[in-house]
Design an enzyme around this catalytic site. Sequence first.
Site, short mmCIF file in Angstrom:
data_model
loop_
_atom_site.label_atom_id
_atom_site.label_comp_id
_atom_site.label_asym_id
_atom_site.label_seq_id
_atom_site.Cartn_x
_atom_site.Cartn_y
_atom_site.Cartn_z
N HIS A 112 0.83 -1.20 0.00
CA HIS A 112 0.00 0.00 0.00
C HIS A 112 0.87 1.26 0.00
CE1 HIS A 112 -2.63 -3.10 1.72
NE2 HIS A 112 -3.64 -2.40 1.27
N ASP A 116 27.60 -1.98 -5.84
CA ASP A 116 27.87 -1.34 -7.12
C ASP A 116 29.06 -0.38 -7.01
OD1 ASP A 116 27.19 -0.49 -9.91
OD2 ASP A 116 26.78 1.41 -8.89
#
Length: 301
Positions: A64, A113
Site C-alpha cells: 500500500h 555497485d
Amino acid sequence: MVDITHKTNTLRIATAQAIVQVSKPETIEAILNRTVPKGDVYEMAKAAGLLAVKKTPYMLPDCHPLPIESTTVAYRVEDLTVVVEMTVKTIYKTGVEVEAMHGVSVVALTMYDMLKPIDKGVEIRHIKLLEKKGGKSDRKAQMPDLKTAVVVCSDSISKGIGEDKSGRRIIEKLKPFAIKVSDYSIIPDDKDLIQEKIRGLCDMAFRLVLVTGGTGLSPRDVTPEAVGELIEVPIDGIVETARQYGQERIPTAMLSRAVAGLVGNTLVITMPGSTGGVTDTMDALFPHVLHVFSVMEGARH
C-alpha cells in the site's frame, strides 16, 4: 491489494538488516576514509535507500502507498563486513516491514555497485527483518478465562420478529481473542429490564458485558440512560474512540449515544444495534480495550 479499511492508524516501526561482506581490509579502509573512486559509499547508499523506501509500492504491487514519516540508516563495521540497519516509521493502518527490507536491500546493492571496481569479492548476505512494532500484533490478547456476556436490546427481536445479527457479530468478533460468551440474551428496550440484567451479570462475576442496541435517538432507545445510571467509573475514551472510528466510515456515527465504564469490576460497553455499527465498534476497540483488565489488576500503562 488487501483491504485495510477496517484498521486504525497506529505508530508502526520496522527495522531491517543487510550485511555487505568485502574480501580485503583495504576495501573497509577506503569506505571509512571516503576514498572509493565512485564517491562516499555511506552517503550515496543512504540516499539510494531513502528513495527505495519511498518507491516500495511501485516495485511490489501488493504494498500500500503510505506516508513515510521517518527513515534512518546506520552502519557498523565488523572485521570485513559492514552491517547495515534501516529503521522506518509511519503512523498508518499497515506496517512498514517491506519498506524497511526494500530500503536496506537497495542500500546494500548500492554499496556493492560502488565497491565492485576495487573489490571483486563483495557479497550481500542475510537481508532480514530484525523487529517490527505497532498494530494489533503488539497486543496478541488471548483471554479464554474472561467471563463475558452479550446483551441484545431490541423490542422486535425479543418478540421473535426478526433475527439478531449484531449480537452474533460480537460473538464472532471475540473469537480471535479466545473469548467465549457465557451468557447471550435478548431483552426488550426497557430501562428497568436492562438494568436488572446488567446487575445480575455483575453479581455473577462477569468481567465484560457488551450491550448492543438502543443507543440511537428513537423514543425507545434507552440503553445509554439505563447503563449510564449504573456506571461507577466512566471511561469516555472507549466510546470516543468508537465514534471517531465510525465517523471516518459513515458520518451518522456521530449520532450514537453509546456509553462505557465500570460497574464494580465489570466493564460494560454499549454499542449500536446495526451490524455495521457493531462491526466498526469491535474493530475500533479490540484488542486494545482488553488492557483495562491488566490495569485493574495493577499492571502499568
